[in-house]
Design a protein around this motif. Sequence first.
Motif, PDB file in Angstrom:
ATOM      1  N   LEU A  13       9.521   5.703  -1.402  1.00 19.62           N
ATOM      2  CA  LEU A  13       8.413   5.203  -0.592  1.00 19.62           C
ATOM      3  C   LEU A  13       7.094   5.822  -1.030  1.00 19.62           C
ATOM      4  O   LEU A  13       6.071   5.126  -1.152  1.00 19.62           O
ATOM      5  CB  LEU A  13       8.673   5.494   0.879  1.00 19.62           C
ATOM      6  CG  LEU A  13       7.525   5.125   1.841  1.00 19.62           C
ATOM      7  CD1 LEU A  13       7.247   3.633   1.790  1.00 19.62           C
ATOM      8  CD2 LEU A  13       7.845   5.563   3.261  1.00 19.62           C
ATOM      9  N   ILE A  14       7.097   7.115  -1.265  1.00 20.02           N
ATOM     10  CA  ILE A  14       5.870   7.798  -1.695  1.00 20.02           C
ATOM     11  C   ILE A  14       5.370   7.191  -3.002  1.00 20.02           C
ATOM     12  O   ILE A  14       4.177   6.933  -3.168  1.00 20.02           O
ATOM     13  CB  ILE A  14       6.127   9.312  -1.845  1.00 20.02           C
ATOM     14  CG1 ILE A  14       6.329   9.943  -0.467  1.00 20.02           C
ATOM     15  CG2 ILE A  14       4.973   9.994  -2.580  1.00 20.02           C
ATOM     16  CD1 ILE A  14       6.872  11.353  -0.499  1.00 20.02           C
ATOM     17  N   ARG A  15       6.283   6.953  -3.922  1.00 14.90           N
ATOM     18  CA  ARG A  15       5.876   6.342  -5.198  1.00 14.90           C
ATOM     19  C   ARG A  15       5.267   4.961  -4.975  1.00 14.90           C
ATOM     20  O   ARG A  15       4.239   4.621  -5.579  1.00 14.90           O
ATOM     21  CB  ARG A  15       7.072   6.237  -6.145  1.00 14.90           C
ATOM     22  CG  ARG A  15       6.723   5.503  -7.441  1.00 14.90           C
ATOM     23  CD  ARG A  15       7.882   5.383  -8.386  1.00 14.90           C
ATOM     24  NE  ARG A  15       7.489   4.597  -9.538  1.00 14.90           N
ATOM     25  CZ  ARG A  15       7.754   3.292  -9.686  1.00 14.90           C
ATOM     26  NH1 ARG A  15       8.428   2.643  -8.755  1.00 14.90           N
ATOM     27  NH2 ARG A  15       7.340   2.647 -10.760  1.00 14.90           N
ATOM     28  N   ARG A  16       5.867   4.159  -4.124  1.00 13.97           N
ATOM     29  CA  ARG A  16       5.332   2.814  -3.868  1.00 13.97           C
ATOM     30  C   ARG A  16       3.927   2.881  -3.278  1.00 13.97           C
ATOM     31  O   ARG A  16       3.047   2.095  -3.650  1.00 13.97           O
ATOM     32  CB  ARG A  16       6.261   2.039  -2.925  1.00 13.97           C
ATOM     33  CG  ARG A  16       7.564   1.612  -3.568  1.00 13.97           C
ATOM     34  CD  ARG A  16       8.249   0.516  -2.749  1.00 13.97           C
ATOM     35  NE  ARG A  16       8.582   0.927  -1.402  1.00 13.97           N
ATOM     36  CZ  ARG A  16       9.721   1.503  -1.059  1.00 13.97           C
ATOM     37  NH1 ARG A  16      10.645   1.773  -1.985  1.00 13.97           N
ATOM     38  NH2 ARG A  16       9.970   1.827   0.204  1.00 13.97           N
ATOM     39  N   VAL A  17       3.714   3.827  -2.366  1.00 12.39           N
ATOM     40  CA  VAL A  17       2.390   3.970  -1.757  1.00 12.39           C
ATOM     41  C   VAL A  17       1.364   4.380  -2.805  1.00 12.39           C
ATOM     42  O   VAL A  17       0.248   3.832  -2.859  1.00 12.39           O
ATOM     43  CB  VAL A  17       2.432   4.999  -0.611  1.00 12.39           C
ATOM     44  CG1 VAL A  17       1.015   5.334  -0.132  1.00 12.39           C
ATOM     45  CG2 VAL A  17       3.266   4.479   0.552  1.00 12.39           C
ATOM     46  N   GLN A  21      -1.920   2.279  -3.968  1.00  6.95           N
ATOM     47  CA  GLN A  21      -3.254   2.863  -3.847  1.00  6.95           C
ATOM     48  C   GLN A  21      -3.872   3.188  -5.208  1.00  6.95           C
ATOM     49  O   GLN A  21      -5.024   3.614  -5.290  1.00  6.95           O
ATOM     50  CB  GLN A  21      -3.173   4.147  -3.005  1.00  6.95           C
ATOM     51  CG  GLN A  21      -2.752   3.941  -1.563  1.00  6.95           C
ATOM     52  CD  GLN A  21      -3.934   3.631  -0.660  1.00  6.95           C
ATOM     53  OE1 GLN A  21      -5.085   3.654  -1.090  1.00  6.95           O
ATOM     54  NE2 GLN A  21      -3.650   3.346   0.599  1.00  6.95           N
ATOM     55  N   ASN A  22      -3.094   3.013  -6.279  1.00  3.43           N
ATOM     56  CA  ASN A  22      -3.542   3.346  -7.642  1.00  3.43           C
ATOM     57  C   ASN A  22      -3.985   4.805  -7.741  1.00  3.43           C
ATOM     58  O   ASN A  22      -5.059   5.126  -8.242  1.00  3.43           O
ATOM     59  CB  ASN A  22      -4.674   2.427  -8.088  1.00  3.43           C
ATOM     60  CG  ASN A  22      -4.937   2.516  -9.587  1.00  3.43           C
ATOM     61  OD1 ASN A  22      -4.036   2.831 -10.370  1.00  3.43           O
ATOM     62  ND2 ASN A  22      -6.161   2.270  -9.986  1.00  3.43           N
ATOM     63  N   ILE A  23      -3.106   5.687  -7.233  1.00  2.00           N
ATOM     64  CA  ILE A  23      -3.391   7.123  -7.199  1.00  2.00           C
ATOM     65  C   ILE A  23      -2.329   7.856  -8.003  1.00  2.00           C
ATOM     66  O   ILE A  23      -1.139   7.580  -7.896  1.00  2.00           O
ATOM     67  CB  ILE A  23      -3.396   7.645  -5.747  1.00  2.00           C
ATOM     68  CG1 ILE A  23      -4.622   7.106  -4.995  1.00  2.00           C
ATOM     69  CG2 ILE A  23      -3.370   9.175  -5.702  1.00  2.00           C
ATOM     70  CD1 ILE A  23      -4.595   7.410  -3.512  1.00  2.00           C
ATOM     71  N   LYS A  24      -2.783   8.820  -8.801  1.00  2.00           N
ATOM     72  CA  LYS A  24      -1.881   9.746  -9.481  1.00  2.00           C
ATOM     73  C   LYS A  24      -1.825  11.021  -8.641  1.00  2.00           C
ATOM     74  O   LYS A  24      -2.860  11.559  -8.248  1.00  2.00           O
ATOM     75  CB  LYS A  24      -2.377  10.066 -10.890  1.00  2.00           C
ATOM     76  CG  LYS A  24      -2.592   8.842 -11.784  1.00  2.00           C
ATOM     77  CD  LYS A  24      -1.297   8.169 -12.138  1.00  2.00           C
ATOM     78  CE  LYS A  24      -1.502   7.082 -13.203  1.00  2.00           C
ATOM     79  NZ  LYS A  24      -2.358   5.957 -12.753  1.00  2.00           N
ATOM     80  N   ALA A  25      -0.626  11.520  -8.398  1.00  2.00           N
ATOM     81  CA  ALA A  25      -0.459  12.706  -7.560  1.00  2.00           C
ATOM     82  C   ALA A  25       0.273  13.802  -8.329  1.00  2.00           C
ATOM     83  O   ALA A  25       0.693  13.605  -9.473  1.00  2.00           O
ATOM     84  CB  ALA A  25       0.299  12.345  -6.288  1.00  2.00           C
ATOM     85  N   LEU A 194      -3.030   7.390   5.798  1.00  2.00           N
ATOM     86  CA  LEU A 194      -3.882   8.548   5.524  1.00  2.00           C
ATOM     87  C   LEU A 194      -4.753   8.323   4.298  1.00  2.00           C
ATOM     88  O   LEU A 194      -5.967   8.574   4.323  1.00  2.00           O
ATOM     89  CB  LEU A 194      -3.010   9.794   5.322  1.00  2.00           C
ATOM     90  CG  LEU A 194      -3.757  11.071   4.917  1.00  2.00           C
ATOM     91  CD1 LEU A 194      -4.702  11.522   6.029  1.00  2.00           C
ATOM     92  CD2 LEU A 194      -2.771  12.182   4.563  1.00  2.00           C
ATOM     93  N   LEU A 195      -4.154   7.860   3.218  1.00  2.00           N
ATOM     94  CA  LEU A 195      -4.918   7.643   1.987  1.00  2.00           C
ATOM     95  C   LEU A 195      -5.980   6.574   2.174  1.00  2.00           C
ATOM     96  O   LEU A 195      -7.106   6.698   1.667  1.00  2.00           O
ATOM     97  CB  LEU A 195      -3.972   7.259   0.854  1.00  2.00           C
ATOM     98  CG  LEU A 195      -2.964   8.328   0.426  1.00  2.00           C
ATOM     99  CD1 LEU A 195      -2.041   7.790  -0.659  1.00  2.00           C
ATOM    100  CD2 LEU A 195      -3.667   9.590  -0.048  1.00  2.00           C
ATOM    101  N   THR A 196      -5.643   5.522   2.904  1.00  2.00           N
ATOM    102  CA  THR A 196      -6.615   4.461   3.169  1.00  2.00           C
ATOM    103  C   THR A 196      -7.794   4.991   3.966  1.00  2.00           C
ATOM    104  O   THR A 196      -8.965   4.715   3.644  1.00  2.00           O
ATOM    105  CB  THR A 196      -5.947   3.300   3.932  1.00  2.00           C
ATOM    106  OG1 THR A 196      -4.896   2.746   3.120  1.00  2.00           O
ATOM    107  CG2 THR A 196      -6.957   2.214   4.265  1.00  2.00           C
TER     108      THR A 196
END
Length: 213
Positions: A13-17, A21-25, A194-196
């Motif tokens: 799920l975290i990967r899909r989010v 969001q086009n975010i590298k973590a 949260l990211l949004t």
Amino acid sequence: MFTGDEYGDGLALIRRVLKKQNIKASFFFTGRFYRKPRLVPHIRRLIADGNYLGSHSDQHLLYCDWLKRDSLLVSQDSFRNDLQNSFKAMSRLGIEKDKARVFLPPFEWYNRTIAEWTGREGLTLVNLTHGTRSAADYTYPEMGKRYVSSSEIYESIMRRESSDIEGLNGFFLLFHVGTDARRKDKFYYQLDRLLTELRQRGYWFTTVDRMVD
């Protein structure tokens, strides 16, 4: 930042989010996490997506006493051997040490000696930024007063963002990629929200290695 040792139930799920969001973590896993066959496909996808993956030790050792922080619970040899074992596990997945120089200590708990030993291994030690309850997402109701709900965690992050003159600029939030099954209120279900919200407030996100270089 995300960490993983025993549990990886939120990894997909975290990967899909993050993809949405086009975010590298940044992900810091223990060696035993990297070695779990059922998690390897998820880890490979994180790598392919361009996320940063680093070491969180091999066996999630407690380096120093909780009450007497200057009291070491490991020798330098056991520290080094454990760390080397974690990099062996990472190497099997194509993550070489020279590309994973940022290290997050287990329990996010260390002292000056551990920081010095980390430096001697050619690594940069980082930790979460204190001031929110983000890292409490591992707790569950049976812990009693130590339990922190996802709504409380979310509110603590937004409260810090609103109350500090610097907001969350340069902030290292820490979350877990999985938790004990006794926690039903998984915070990773709040990650997209949260990211949004933070993006709407003008924040952008990057990997930890870019922040410490």
